[in-house]
Scaffold this active site. Structure first.
Site, PDB file in Angstrom:
ATOM      1  N   ASP A 101     -33.300  37.977  55.526  1.00 46.93           N
ATOM      2  CA  ASP A 101     -33.887  39.275  55.793  1.00 46.93           C
ATOM      3  C   ASP A 101     -34.764  39.652  54.600  1.00 46.93           C
ATOM      4  O   ASP A 101     -35.866  39.154  54.466  1.00 46.93           O
ATOM      5  CB  ASP A 101     -32.736  40.266  56.024  1.00 46.93           C
ATOM      6  CG  ASP A 101     -33.163  41.573  56.653  1.00 46.93           C
ATOM      7  OD1 ASP A 101     -34.350  41.909  56.588  1.00 46.93           O
ATOM      8  OD2 ASP A 101     -32.297  42.279  57.198  1.00 46.93           O
ATOM      9  N   VAL A 151     -29.977  41.678  64.824  1.00 46.44           N
ATOM     10  CA  VAL A 151     -29.496  40.684  65.777  1.00 46.44           C
ATOM     11  C   VAL A 151     -28.030  40.340  65.532  1.00 46.44           C
ATOM     12  O   VAL A 151     -27.529  40.421  64.415  1.00 46.44           O
ATOM     13  CB  VAL A 151     -30.360  39.398  65.734  1.00 46.44           C
ATOM     14  CG1 VAL A 151     -31.746  39.664  66.304  1.00 46.44           C
ATOM     15  CG2 VAL A 151     -30.457  38.834  64.332  1.00 46.44           C
ATOM     16  N   ARG A 163     -19.809  37.978  66.693  1.00 42.86           N
ATOM     17  CA  ARG A 163     -20.076  36.645  66.143  1.00 42.86           C
ATOM     18  C   ARG A 163     -19.917  35.553  67.198  1.00 42.86           C
ATOM     19  O   ARG A 163     -20.582  34.536  67.145  1.00 42.86           O
ATOM     20  CB  ARG A 163     -19.098  36.324  65.002  1.00 42.86           C
ATOM     21  CG  ARG A 163     -19.342  37.070  63.733  1.00 42.86           C
ATOM     22  CD  ARG A 163     -18.446  36.515  62.619  1.00 42.86           C
ATOM     23  NE  ARG A 163     -18.366  37.422  61.502  1.00 42.86           N
ATOM     24  CZ  ARG A 163     -19.282  37.524  60.550  1.00 42.86           C
ATOM     25  NH1 ARG A 163     -20.352  36.780  60.594  1.00 42.86           N
ATOM     26  NH2 ARG A 163     -19.115  38.374  59.556  1.00 42.86           N
TER      27      ARG A 163
END
Length: 174
Positions: A101, A151, A163
Site C-alpha cells: 500500500d 480489499v 481471510r
C-alpha cells in the site's frame, strides 16, 4: 454498519497469476535455491501457493510485521511481532507480501533484512496499490496492480475477518 464485498479478482485468476510468478521465479533462480519469507498473517495463502509452483529448491520462514491493527488504513507505526528463526546471510531471499500500500512497512522491512546480508533480496507481492505509495519500494514480482480500494480475501483481512475467502474482493462499509 453493514459490510459488502464485491469480487475484484476471482480464484481462477489468482491461481493463474501465481503459477506465472512461480515459473518466472524458477527461471530467474534456475540452478539455485530460494528462501521465501512469508509476512504473516495475510501472505500465508500466496506463500503456500507460490512455493507449490516453484521447481527449484525452496525453504520458508515467517515474520509478522504490523502497521494496521483493526483499522482500514495503515497507522504508520511499524512493529515486528515475530522475527525469523533462521539466518538469511548468503541466501537468495524473496519476501512474500500480500499487498503493498503506502510502502512504509516494506521499506522498513527490506532495510532491516538487507542488514542481515542476504546474497540477493527481492520482493514478491500478490497485490500492489501504486497510487497509495508514499515511499520508494520496488516490487520485483507483482501479481496484480489494483485500484485504491480496501480489499479482503485470499489472506487479506478486515479486523481478522474474511481471510478465508478464495478470491480478492473490495470491502465497502455502509
Amino acid at each position: 454498519m453493514s459490510e459488502q464485498i464485491r469480487v475484484l479478482l476471482p480464484e481462477e485468476e489468482l491461481d493463474r497469476r501465481i503459477a506465472e510468478l512461480g515459473a518466472q521465479i524458477s527461471a530467474d533462480y534456475a540452478g539455485e535455491s530460494v528462501h521465501l519469507i512469508c509476512i504473516l498473517k495475510g501472505s500465508i495463502f500466496i506463500t503456500c501457493e507460490l512455493a507449490k509452483r516453484l521447481t527449484i529448491p525452496v525453504t520458508i520462514d515467517f515474520m509478522c510485521v504490523s502497521s494496521y491493527g483493526a483499522a482500514m488504513e495503515s497507522s504508520g507505526v511499524i512493529t515486528i511481532k515475530k522475527d525469523l528463526e533462521e539466518s538469511i546471510e548468503g541466501r537468495n531471499v524473496i519476501v512474500v507480501e500480500d499487498i503493498i500500500d503506502t510502502g512504509r512497512t516494506l521499506q522498513y522491512l527490506l532495510e532491516e533484512l538487507s542488514n542481515r546480508k542476504p546474497k540477493d533480496l527481492k520482493l514478491c507481492a500478490m497485490l500492489d496499490k501504486p497510487d497509495r505509495r508514499v515511499t520508494d519500494v520496488s516490487v520485483d514480482y507483482t501479481g496484480f496492480e489494483i485500484p485504491d480500494e480496501f480489499v479482503v480475501g485470499y489472506g487479506l483481512d478486515y479486523d481478522q475477518r474474511y481471510r478465508n475467502l478464495p478470491y480478492v474482493g473490495i470491502l465497502t462499509l455502509s
